[in-house]
Design a protein around this motif. Structure first.
Motif, PDB file in Angstrom:
ATOM      1  N   GLU A  65      44.172  41.234  40.946  1.00 41.23           N
ATOM      2  CA  GLU A  65      43.739  41.041  39.567  1.00 41.23           C
ATOM      3  C   GLU A  65      42.391  40.330  39.578  1.00 41.23           C
ATOM      4  O   GLU A  65      42.220  39.345  40.287  1.00 41.23           O
ATOM      5  CB  GLU A  65      44.785  40.166  38.886  1.00 41.23           C
ATOM      6  CG  GLU A  65      44.670  40.108  37.400  1.00 41.23           C
ATOM      7  CD  GLU A  65      45.812  39.300  36.807  1.00 41.23           C
ATOM      8  OE1 GLU A  65      45.797  38.066  36.963  1.00 41.23           O
ATOM      9  OE2 GLU A  65      46.705  39.906  36.193  1.00 41.23           O
ATOM     10  N   CYS A  66      41.464  40.833  38.801  1.00 41.83           N
ATOM     11  CA  CYS A  66      40.145  40.212  38.729  1.00 41.83           C
ATOM     12  C   CYS A  66      40.271  38.812  38.118  1.00 41.83           C
ATOM     13  O   CYS A  66      40.920  38.631  37.080  1.00 41.83           O
ATOM     14  CB  CYS A  66      39.208  41.069  37.885  1.00 41.83           C
ATOM     15  SG  CYS A  66      37.599  40.307  37.620  1.00 41.83           S
ATOM     16  N   ALA A  67      39.637  37.832  38.756  1.00 42.54           N
ATOM     17  CA  ALA A  67      39.727  36.448  38.284  1.00 42.54           C
ATOM     18  C   ALA A  67      39.034  36.253  36.937  1.00 42.54           C
ATOM     19  O   ALA A  67      39.331  35.310  36.213  1.00 42.54           O
ATOM     20  CB  ALA A  67      39.132  35.502  39.323  1.00 42.54           C
ATOM     21  N   ARG A  68      38.107  37.134  36.598  1.00 41.31           N
ATOM     22  CA  ARG A  68      37.379  36.976  35.327  1.00 41.31           C
ATOM     23  C   ARG A  68      37.944  37.823  34.195  1.00 41.31           C
ATOM     24  O   ARG A  68      38.134  37.329  33.097  1.00 41.31           O
ATOM     25  CB  ARG A  68      35.908  37.342  35.522  1.00 41.31           C
ATOM     26  CG  ARG A  68      35.138  36.275  36.266  1.00 41.31           C
ATOM     27  CD  ARG A  68      33.665  36.570  36.246  1.00 41.31           C
ATOM     28  NE  ARG A  68      32.989  35.855  37.316  1.00 41.31           N
ATOM     29  CZ  ARG A  68      31.921  36.303  37.960  1.00 41.31           C
ATOM     30  NH1 ARG A  68      31.393  37.477  37.631  1.00 41.31           N
ATOM     31  NH2 ARG A  68      31.386  35.598  38.907  1.00 41.31           N
ATOM     32  N   CYS A  69      38.180  39.116  34.448  1.00 44.95           N
ATOM     33  CA  CYS A  69      38.597  39.974  33.328  1.00 44.95           C
ATOM     34  C   CYS A  69      40.079  40.342  33.402  1.00 44.95           C
ATOM     35  O   CYS A  69      40.592  40.994  32.502  1.00 44.95           O
ATOM     36  CB  CYS A  69      37.739  41.234  33.264  1.00 44.95           C
ATOM     37  SG  CYS A  69      38.077  42.423  34.570  1.00 44.95           S
ATOM     38  N   LEU A  70      40.763  39.928  34.462  1.00 44.17           N
ATOM     39  CA  LEU A  70      42.197  40.137  34.635  1.00 44.17           C
ATOM     40  C   LEU A  70      42.603  41.599  34.837  1.00 44.17           C
ATOM     41  O   LEU A  70      43.790  41.919  34.836  1.00 44.17           O
ATOM     42  CB  LEU A  70      43.012  39.527  33.469  1.00 44.17           C
ATOM     43  CG  LEU A  70      42.695  38.090  33.097  1.00 44.17           C
ATOM     44  CD1 LEU A  70      43.575  37.607  31.948  1.00 44.17           C
ATOM     45  CD2 LEU A  70      42.851  37.146  34.298  1.00 44.17           C
ATOM     46  N   LEU A 124      37.093  39.594  42.414  1.00 44.51           N
ATOM     47  CA  LEU A 124      36.301  40.042  41.276  1.00 44.51           C
ATOM     48  C   LEU A 124      36.258  41.565  41.330  1.00 44.51           C
ATOM     49  O   LEU A 124      36.017  42.142  42.386  1.00 44.51           O
ATOM     50  CB  LEU A 124      34.871  39.490  41.353  1.00 44.51           C
ATOM     51  CG  LEU A 124      34.698  37.989  41.121  1.00 44.51           C
ATOM     52  CD1 LEU A 124      33.240  37.605  41.256  1.00 44.51           C
ATOM     53  CD2 LEU A 124      35.237  37.582  39.755  1.00 44.51           C
ATOM     54  N   CYS A 125      36.491  42.212  40.181  1.00 47.74           N
ATOM     55  CA  CYS A 125      36.469  43.676  40.156  1.00 47.74           C
ATOM     56  C   CYS A 125      35.055  44.163  40.463  1.00 47.74           C
ATOM     57  O   CYS A 125      34.858  45.258  40.971  1.00 47.74           O
ATOM     58  CB  CYS A 125      36.961  44.202  38.811  1.00 47.74           C
ATOM     59  SG  CYS A 125      35.936  43.734  37.414  1.00 47.74           S
ATOM     60  N   ASN A 126      34.091  43.309  40.166  1.00 44.89           N
ATOM     61  CA  ASN A 126      32.690  43.636  40.353  1.00 44.89           C
ATOM     62  C   ASN A 126      31.965  42.298  40.341  1.00 44.89           C
ATOM     63  O   ASN A 126      32.325  41.415  39.571  1.00 44.89           O
ATOM     64  CB  ASN A 126      32.260  44.498  39.155  1.00 44.89           C
ATOM     65  CG  ASN A 126      30.816  44.903  39.204  1.00 44.89           C
ATOM     66  OD1 ASN A 126      29.919  44.097  39.452  1.00 44.89           O
ATOM     67  ND2 ASN A 126      30.572  46.173  38.957  1.00 44.89           N
ATOM     68  N   ASP A 128      29.334  41.456  39.122  1.00 41.63           N
ATOM     69  CA  ASP A 128      28.708  41.184  37.827  1.00 41.63           C
ATOM     70  C   ASP A 128      29.714  41.209  36.673  1.00 41.63           C
ATOM     71  O   ASP A 128      29.317  41.309  35.517  1.00 41.63           O
ATOM     72  CB  ASP A 128      27.610  42.217  37.537  1.00 41.63           C
ATOM     73  CG  ASP A 128      26.513  42.172  38.592  1.00 41.63           C
ATOM     74  OD1 ASP A 128      26.165  41.058  39.019  1.00 41.63           O
ATOM     75  OD2 ASP A 128      26.026  43.242  38.997  1.00 41.63           O
ATOM     76  N   CYS A 129      30.983  41.144  36.997  1.00 36.51           N
ATOM     77  CA  CYS A 129      32.000  41.215  35.937  1.00 36.51           C
ATOM     78  C   CYS A 129      31.714  40.155  34.876  1.00 36.51           C
ATOM     79  O   CYS A 129      31.501  38.984  35.182  1.00 36.51           O
ATOM     80  CB  CYS A 129      33.390  40.997  36.524  1.00 36.51           C
ATOM     81  SG  CYS A 129      34.676  40.903  35.266  1.00 36.51           S
ATOM     82  N   LYS A 130      31.724  40.593  33.601  1.00 36.07           N
ATOM     83  CA  LYS A 130      31.407  39.668  32.507  1.00 36.07           C
ATOM     84  C   LYS A 130      32.643  38.912  32.010  1.00 36.07           C
ATOM     85  O   LYS A 130      32.532  38.024  31.174  1.00 36.07           O
ATOM     86  CB  LYS A 130      30.775  40.449  31.347  1.00 36.07           C
ATOM     87  CG  LYS A 130      29.450  41.108  31.695  1.00 36.07           C
ATOM     88  CD  LYS A 130      28.838  41.703  30.434  1.00 36.07           C
ATOM     89  CE  LYS A 130      27.536  42.425  30.701  1.00 36.07           C
ATOM     90  NZ  LYS A 130      27.756  43.780  31.236  1.00 36.07           N
ATOM     91  N   LEU A 140      34.581  41.932  27.999  1.00 39.30           N
ATOM     92  CA  LEU A 140      33.139  42.031  27.726  1.00 39.30           C
ATOM     93  C   LEU A 140      32.425  43.063  28.600  1.00 39.30           C
ATOM     94  O   LEU A 140      31.257  43.358  28.389  1.00 39.30           O
ATOM     95  CB  LEU A 140      32.483  40.656  27.891  1.00 39.30           C
ATOM     96  CG  LEU A 140      33.009  39.587  26.914  1.00 39.30           C
ATOM     97  CD1 LEU A 140      32.480  38.210  27.283  1.00 39.30           C
ATOM     98  CD2 LEU A 140      32.653  39.929  25.471  1.00 39.30           C
ATOM     99  N   ASN A 141      33.164  43.637  29.582  1.00 38.82           N
ATOM    100  CA  ASN A 141      32.570  44.726  30.370  1.00 38.82           C
ATOM    101  C   ASN A 141      32.515  46.013  29.549  1.00 38.82           C
ATOM    102  O   ASN A 141      31.728  46.899  29.821  1.00 38.82           O
ATOM    103  CB  ASN A 141      33.388  44.982  31.621  1.00 38.82           C
ATOM    104  CG  ASN A 141      33.372  43.792  32.560  1.00 38.82           C
ATOM    105  OD1 ASN A 141      32.311  43.311  32.928  1.00 38.82           O
ATOM    106  ND2 ASN A 141      34.552  43.303  32.912  1.00 38.82           N
ATOM    107  N   TYR A 142      33.434  46.137  28.594  1.00 41.05           N
ATOM    108  CA  TYR A 142      33.545  47.378  27.827  1.00 41.05           C
ATOM    109  C   TYR A 142      33.083  47.238  26.389  1.00 41.05           C
ATOM    110  O   TYR A 142      32.699  48.201  25.764  1.00 41.05           O
ATOM    111  CB  TYR A 142      34.999  47.876  27.827  1.00 41.05           C
ATOM    112  CG  TYR A 142      35.580  48.036  29.196  1.00 41.05           C
ATOM    113  CD1 TYR A 142      34.969  48.881  30.130  1.00 41.05           C
ATOM    114  CD2 TYR A 142      36.722  47.343  29.579  1.00 41.05           C
ATOM    115  CE1 TYR A 142      35.497  49.027  31.402  1.00 41.05           C
ATOM    116  CE2 TYR A 142      37.252  47.492  30.850  1.00 41.05           C
ATOM    117  CZ  TYR A 142      36.631  48.328  31.758  1.00 41.05           C
ATOM    118  OH  TYR A 142      37.149  48.466  33.005  1.00 41.05           O
TER     119      TYR A 142
END
Ligand SMILES: [Zn+2]
Ligand SMILES: [Zn+2]
Length: 165
Positions: A65-70, A124-126, A128-130, A140-142
């Motif tokens: 799971e991404c730590a920022r966007c889950l 992190l999924c990326n 630059d994950c927002k 906020l990525n979408y």
């Protein structure tokens, strides 16, 4: 899984290439780590004097799971390692060890440990994950949200009131 190396042991060869897909069948471990049960072991076994050594990599995939966007996503990890192949495990040793019995190298426990220890703690999924907006929960990525525009600091509001009077 057992890696049969009898032939290699009784031959004159000094090294043996290993390229094996194997399945981890420990359900508890798979559930805990969310690991894809097919793991790839790649490398080489060497005879060094009377000792056996393995040098190579283990490749595995797990869902994280991404730590920022889950968001959940698949992670593929390749871990490089060296191990000694021993008849009896030495618990005091810091070396990574595979145990061999009757020409069969036992892979499972050592590989599971390696996987467990090499799993990244924070994903992190990326890079630059927002992330998600802490106020409205939008990813906020979408999407863009209006929170930043509408959010006002209560202290600023007070200041505005003061200035008005
Ligand atoms: Zn993310
Ligand atoms: Zn928002």
């Amino acid at each position: 899984m057992l890696l049969k190396i009898n032939k290699f042991l009784s031959s004159d060869a000094i090294s043996l290439k290993v390229n094996e897909n194997f399945v981890i069948d420990d359900e508890d471990f798979l559930e805990k780590t969310r690991l894809n049960k097919i793991v790839l072991l790649n490398g080489e076994i060497f005879k060094i004097d009377d000792n056996l050594m393995f040098s190579g990599t283990v490749n595995y995939t797990f869902t994280g799971e991404c730590a920022r966007c889950l968001k959940e996503f698949d992670n593929t990890i390749e871990t490089k390692f060296q191990a000694v192949i021993v008849k009896k495990e030495d618990k005091e040793s810091d070396e990574i060890q595979f145990v061999i019995a009757d020409g069969n190298v036992q892979m499972d426990e050592t590989i599971k440990q390696l996987i467990y220890l090499s799993m990244p703690m924070k994903l992190l999924c990326n890079k630059d994950c927002k992330g998600i907006c802490p106020n409205c929960g939008v990813n906020l990525n979408y999407e863009k949200c209006q929170c930043e525009n509408n959010l006002t600091d209560p202290r600023l509001e007070k200041l505005k009131d003061l200035l008005k009077n």
